[in-house]
Scaffold this active site. Structure first.
Site, short mmCIF file in Angstrom:
data_model
loop_
_atom_site.label_atom_id
_atom_site.label_comp_id
_atom_site.label_asym_id
_atom_site.label_seq_id
_atom_site.Cartn_x
_atom_site.Cartn_y
_atom_site.Cartn_z
N SER A 19 38.49 44.10 33.87
CA SER A 19 39.44 44.90 33.07
C SER A 19 39.92 44.09 31.86
O SER A 19 40.16 44.66 30.79
CB SER A 19 40.62 45.37 33.92
OG SER A 19 41.51 44.31 34.20
N ASN A 20 40.04 42.79 32.00
CA ASN A 20 40.42 41.97 30.83
C ASN A 20 39.31 41.97 29.78
O ASN A 20 39.59 41.99 28.59
CB ASN A 20 40.79 40.54 31.25
CG ASN A 20 42.24 40.43 31.68
OD1 ASN A 20 43.14 40.56 30.86
ND2 ASN A 20 42.46 40.24 32.98
N ARG A 93 35.61 30.73 39.50
CA ARG A 93 35.07 29.42 39.82
C ARG A 93 35.75 28.38 38.94
O ARG A 93 36.28 28.70 37.88
CB ARG A 93 33.55 29.38 39.59
CG ARG A 93 32.75 30.36 40.45
CD ARG A 93 32.91 30.14 41.93
NE ARG A 93 32.42 28.84 42.36
CZ ARG A 93 31.19 28.60 42.78
NH1 ARG A 93 30.30 29.58 42.80
NH2 ARG A 93 30.82 27.39 43.16
N LEU A 95 35.38 25.28 36.48
CA LEU A 95 34.39 24.62 35.63
C LEU A 95 34.53 23.10 35.77
O LEU A 95 35.64 22.57 35.84
CB LEU A 95 34.58 25.03 34.17
CG LEU A 95 34.30 26.51 33.87
CD1 LEU A 95 34.81 26.89 32.48
CD2 LEU A 95 32.81 26.83 34.01
N ASN A 109 41.97 30.73 29.29
CA ASN A 109 41.99 31.48 30.55
C ASN A 109 43.24 32.35 30.62
O ASN A 109 44.26 32.03 30.00
CB ASN A 109 41.98 30.49 31.72
CG ASN A 109 41.96 31.17 33.07
OD1 ASN A 109 41.30 32.20 33.26
ND2 ASN A 109 42.68 30.63 34.04
N HIS A 111 45.82 33.69 33.54
CA HIS A 111 46.14 33.39 34.94
C HIS A 111 47.33 34.24 35.39
O HIS A 111 48.33 34.34 34.67
CB HIS A 111 46.45 31.90 35.08
CG HIS A 111 46.73 31.50 36.49
ND1 HIS A 111 45.74 31.35 37.43
CD2 HIS A 111 47.90 31.25 37.13
CE1 HIS A 111 46.28 31.01 38.59
NE2 HIS A 111 47.60 30.95 38.43
N THR A 143 41.36 22.91 30.76
CA THR A 143 40.97 21.51 30.78
C THR A 143 40.24 21.27 32.10
O THR A 143 40.03 22.21 32.86
CB THR A 143 42.20 20.58 30.70
OG1 THR A 143 42.98 20.79 31.89
CG2 THR A 143 43.06 20.87 29.48
N LEU A 146 42.78 22.06 37.14
CA LEU A 146 42.98 23.48 37.46
C LEU A 146 44.29 24.05 36.88
O LEU A 146 45.38 23.56 37.21
CB LEU A 146 42.96 23.67 38.99
CG LEU A 146 43.20 25.10 39.47
CD1 LEU A 146 42.05 26.02 39.07
CD2 LEU A 146 43.41 25.13 40.98
N ASP A 147 44.14 25.09 36.05
CA ASP A 147 45.28 25.84 35.51
C ASP A 147 46.38 24.95 34.91
O ASP A 147 47.58 25.24 35.05
CB ASP A 147 45.88 26.76 36.60
CG ASP A 147 44.87 27.77 37.11
OD1 ASP A 147 44.01 28.20 36.32
OD2 ASP A 147 44.92 28.13 38.30
C1 GAR Z 1 43.21 38.94 36.67
O1 GAR Z 1 44.44 39.22 37.27
C2 GAR Z 1 43.16 37.48 36.25
O2 GAR Z 1 44.39 36.98 35.79
C3 GAR Z 1 42.78 36.82 37.54
O3 GAR Z 1 41.82 37.69 38.11
C4 GAR Z 1 42.07 39.02 37.68
C5 GAR Z 1 40.80 39.55 37.07
O4 GAR Z 1 40.92 40.88 36.71
N1 GAR Z 1 42.27 35.52 37.33
C6 GAR Z 1 42.46 34.51 38.16
O5 GAR Z 1 43.09 34.61 39.18
C7 GAR Z 1 41.81 33.22 37.74
N2 GAR Z 1 42.35 32.14 38.46
P1 GAR Z 1 39.82 41.57 35.80
O6 GAR Z 1 38.46 41.21 36.38
O7 GAR Z 1 40.09 43.04 35.98
O8 GAR Z 1 39.99 41.10 34.40
#
Ligand code: GAR
Length: 188
Positions: A19-20, A93, A95, A109, A111, A143, A146-147
């Site tokens: 969706s993003n 995943r 990186l 990213n 988050h 980086t 993580l996050d």
């Molecule tokens: C989103 O909420 C994003 O922030 C999260 O996964 C979802 C993906 O949604 N990402 C993480 O948790 C990364 N650590 P999407 O596939 O519909 O964009």
């Protein structure tokens, strides 16, 4: 020369719904956008996001093998396609330090928490369990930790008493869609 030639070329890495990705793509078609979505790479063969990017004729690849193979092939594609910025969008995943160093282009990213709170997984469940009043989302640089990269934009969402993991994740996803394109535009 057309204005679009000056836009930054983006590669999106994803693992799922996308969706993003859809939202970044939609924004990229507006006048405000300083970027175009040029390449999409997934580590999952049947990720919905890949079906979407294919339907929009964006160069799309599924490299669902070992992470070392994923990184090696992605790096080649990033270089071949002269990508300017990598956006992780639901890429589940981590990186490697080597990949981040070799890339030499910004990686960002989105988050689903108010970093530095709740790095990693299950962010909504952890916020609810801790009876936090607010959660939200953060667009940040990636980086090798993580996050933990520099924050570009962050937005709060109120957690209501009636919220559960599903309702909260839906509310936060909506806000992710508001801030991620703006954060990306900011670094273009
Ligand atoms: C989103 O909420 C994003 O922030 C999260 O996964 C979802 C993906 O949604 N990402 C993480 O948790 C990364 N650590 P999407 O596939 O519909 O964009």
């Amino acid at each position: 020369m057309a204005i679009s030639n000056f836009k930054k070329k983006i590669a999106v890495f994803l693992s799922g719904e996308g969706s993003n990705l859809k939202n970044l793509y939609k924004f990229s078609k507006t006048k405000r956008s300083k970027f175009t979505i040029h390449l999409v790479i997934s580590n999952k063969k049947n990720a919905k996001g890949i079906l979407f990017s294919k339907s929009k004729k964006i160069k799309s690849y599924s490299i669902g093998k070992k992470m070392s193979v994923f990184e090696k092939n992605s790096l080649l594609l990033i270089r071949e396609e002269n990508i300017d910025i990598i956006c992780l969008a639901g890429f589940m995943r981590i990186l490697s330090k080597e990949f981040v160093q070799k890339c030499k282009i910004p990686i960002i990213n989105i988050h689903p928490s108010l970093l530095p709170k709740y790095k990693g997984l299950h962010t909504h469940a952890r916020a609810i369990k801790n009876k936090d009043q607010f959660s939200g989302c953060t667009a940040h640089h990636v980086t090798s930790k993580l996050d933990a990269g520099k924050i570009i934009l962050q937005k709060k969402v109120k957690i209501l008493k009636k919220d559960n993991e599903i309702t909260l994740s839906k509310k936060i996803l909506k806000v992710e869609h508001q801030i991620y394109p703006i954060a990306l535009n900011k670094i273009c």
